[in-house]
Scaffold this active site. Structure first.
Site, mmCIF file in Angstrom:
data_model
loop_
_atom_site.group_PDB
_atom_site.id
_atom_site.type_symbol
_atom_site.label_atom_id
_atom_site.label_comp_id
_atom_site.label_asym_id
_atom_site.label_seq_id
_atom_site.Cartn_x
_atom_site.Cartn_y
_atom_site.Cartn_z
ATOM 1 N N ASN A 89 1.509 -5.948 -10.425
ATOM 2 C CA ASN A 89 2.124 -4.622 -10.611
ATOM 3 C C ASN A 89 1.259 -3.694 -11.480
ATOM 4 O O ASN A 89 1.437 -2.476 -11.470
ATOM 5 C CB ASN A 89 3.539 -4.732 -11.213
ATOM 6 C CG ASN A 89 4.576 -5.304 -10.256
ATOM 7 O OD1 ASN A 89 5.557 -5.921 -10.675
ATOM 8 N ND2 ASN A 89 4.380 -5.111 -8.954
ATOM 9 N N ASP A 134 13.752 -7.134 -6.568
ATOM 10 C CA ASP A 134 12.911 -6.264 -5.735
ATOM 11 C C ASP A 134 13.746 -5.213 -5.004
ATOM 12 O O ASP A 134 14.937 -5.411 -4.755
ATOM 13 C CB ASP A 134 12.144 -7.140 -4.727
ATOM 14 C CG ASP A 134 10.957 -6.418 -4.121
ATOM 15 O OD1 ASP A 134 10.506 -5.406 -4.710
ATOM 16 O OD2 ASP A 134 10.473 -6.854 -3.064
HETATM 17 C C1 IPE Z 1 7.680 -8.728 -6.996
HETATM 18 O O1 IPE Z 1 7.936 -7.521 -6.377
HETATM 19 C C2 IPE Z 1 7.464 -8.512 -8.477
HETATM 20 C C3 IPE Z 1 8.656 -8.161 -9.235
HETATM 21 C C4 IPE Z 1 9.873 -8.113 -8.776
HETATM 22 C C5 IPE Z 1 8.421 -7.887 -10.623
HETATM 23 P P1 IPE Z 1 6.751 -6.680 -5.713
HETATM 24 O O2 IPE Z 1 7.372 -5.480 -5.085
HETATM 25 O O3 IPE Z 1 5.685 -6.433 -6.705
HETATM 26 O O4 IPE Z 1 6.203 -7.695 -4.621
HETATM 27 P P2 IPE Z 1 5.508 -7.445 -3.213
HETATM 28 O O5 IPE Z 1 4.380 -6.462 -3.440
HETATM 29 O O6 IPE Z 1 6.543 -6.892 -2.289
HETATM 30 O O7 IPE Z 1 5.054 -8.796 -2.780
HETATM 31 C C1 IPE Z 2 10.995 -4.046 -8.039
HETATM 32 O O1 IPE Z 2 11.155 -2.949 -7.225
HETATM 33 C C2 IPE Z 2 10.607 -3.669 -9.458
HETATM 34 C C3 IPE Z 2 9.212 -3.975 -9.809
HETATM 35 C C4 IPE Z 2 8.370 -4.643 -9.071
HETATM 36 C C5 IPE Z 2 8.737 -3.488 -11.092
HETATM 37 P P1 IPE Z 2 9.936 -2.266 -6.499
HETATM 38 O O2 IPE Z 2 9.370 -1.218 -7.404
HETATM 39 O O3 IPE Z 2 8.967 -3.272 -6.023
HETATM 40 O O4 IPE Z 2 10.643 -1.554 -5.275
HETATM 41 P P2 IPE Z 2 10.185 -1.588 -3.754
HETATM 42 O O5 IPE Z 2 9.972 -3.027 -3.400
HETATM 43 O O6 IPE Z 2 8.933 -0.785 -3.676
HETATM 44 O O7 IPE Z 2 11.319 -0.984 -2.998
HETATM 45 MG MG MG Z 3 8.772 -4.363 -4.365
#
Ligand code: IPE
Ligand code: IPE
Ligand code: MG
Length: 268
Positions: free
Chosen positions: A85, A37
């Site tokens: 997502n 993340d």
């Molecule tokens: C968790 O990250 C999912 C992945 C790393 C694929 P998210 O960014 O989607 O999670 P939340 O929204 O912060 O809980």
């Molecule tokens: C994790 O990074 C990757 C996926 C969930 C695909 P994020 O895209 O959630 O990045 P943040 O959490 O918004 O910084």
């Molecule tokens: Mg995220």
């Protein structure tokens, strides 16, 4: 040029020493699962667009995969795209899918050379056909590899996994292949997408969020959790070693109490 070569050799030796140290100091987790993340925030902090964070995240995937294989981890599961997502803007989703295809095309051969088997968990039917084709090709090519399994969680969520397991168990009950008494915890585990893997010993989450975000809900029952504020694109092998070191300091009790000679003798 020569100096550069020497410094690379030195850092390689230093890295090997760190790995050796961890191998000597305790158990290496058999299965590490990572919630990757913070890509978007990493990019925003640099005044860049979110996809640049996802691109930089691929370099972390490569480094962490190699380091895990070298140190003796047997299963590495990476949460790459969750069921939730799919609710992101279409542009980000299609950029992520393109990046997945590009990464598979550029990395699959190396995975194979490193004796790493690629697998997936998740609702792959929802992925675009090119992604599915590249995944199928990579899984097939690496299917005989033994050193480590790299499992990508794509279009995955823990609740989806439990739901599909319940559907297939219900179907078997309906067909008469299973009775209600056969629905044990082991049977449930065997119907989950992760059935071939042991439960994760260690779950790492980057970017500081203190939640599971619907990852491996059943399988995480006794996983050790490690959260770092580091964003995923900055999470490289030295950070992984810190997580393994933290894991090695833990006492995993699984609900029991440590057995001491005094306790063994006592009647309580
Ligand atoms: C968790 O990250 C999912 C992945 C790393 C694929 P998210 O960014 O989607 O999670 P939340 O929204 O912060 O809980
Ligand atoms: C994790 O990074 C990757 C996926 C969930 C695909 P994020 O895209 O959630 O990045 P943040 O959490 O918004 O910084
Ligand atoms: Mg995220």
């Amino acid at each position: 040029m020569k100096e550069e070569g020497i410094s690379t050799d030195n850092s390689r030796t230093e890295d090997q020493q760190k790995q050796l140290q961890l191998q000597k100091s305790g158990k290496i987790p058999r299965h590490i699962a990572v919630i990757m993340d913070g890509n978007g925030r990493w990019a925003r902090n640099r005044g860049s667009v979110r996809i640049m964070g996802h691109k930089a995240g691929v370099d972390s995937v490569r480094d962490i995969t190699e380091a895990c294989a070298e140190i003796g981890v047997k299963h590495l599961t990476l949460y790459a795209f969750s069921t939730e997502n799919w609710g992101r803007p279409k542009g980000e989703i299609s950029a992520l899918m393109k990046l997945l295809v590009q990464s598979l095309r550029s990395e699959t051969r190396k995975l194979d050379e490193n004796d790493i088997r690629l697998s997936t968990i998740g609702e792959l039917d929802r992925l675009p056909p090119t992604c599915r084709q590249e995944l199928e090709y990579a899984k097939e090519l690496t299917s005989g590899n033994q050193r480590m399994e790299l499992c990508l969680a794509l279009s995955y969520s823990g609740r989806w996994d439990l739901n599909q397991a319940m559907n297939s168990i219900a179907q078997k009950v309906k067909n008469g292949d299973l009775g209600p008494e056969d629905i044990t915890q082991d049977a449930i585990s065997r119907h989950l997408a992760t059935s071939r893997m042991p439960d994760p010993d260690l779950i790492v989450r980057t970017s500081g969020e203190l939640r599971l975000s619907n990852f491996l809900l059943w399988q995480a029952a006794y996983s050790e959790l490690y959260v770092t504020d580091t964003f995923w694109p900055d999470f490289r092998r030295d950070e992984l070693y810190k997580a393994i070191d933290s894991f090695q300091q833990r006492e995993r009790r699984f609900g029991k109490i440590p057995v001491t000679p005094e306790l063994e003798e006592s009647t309580i």
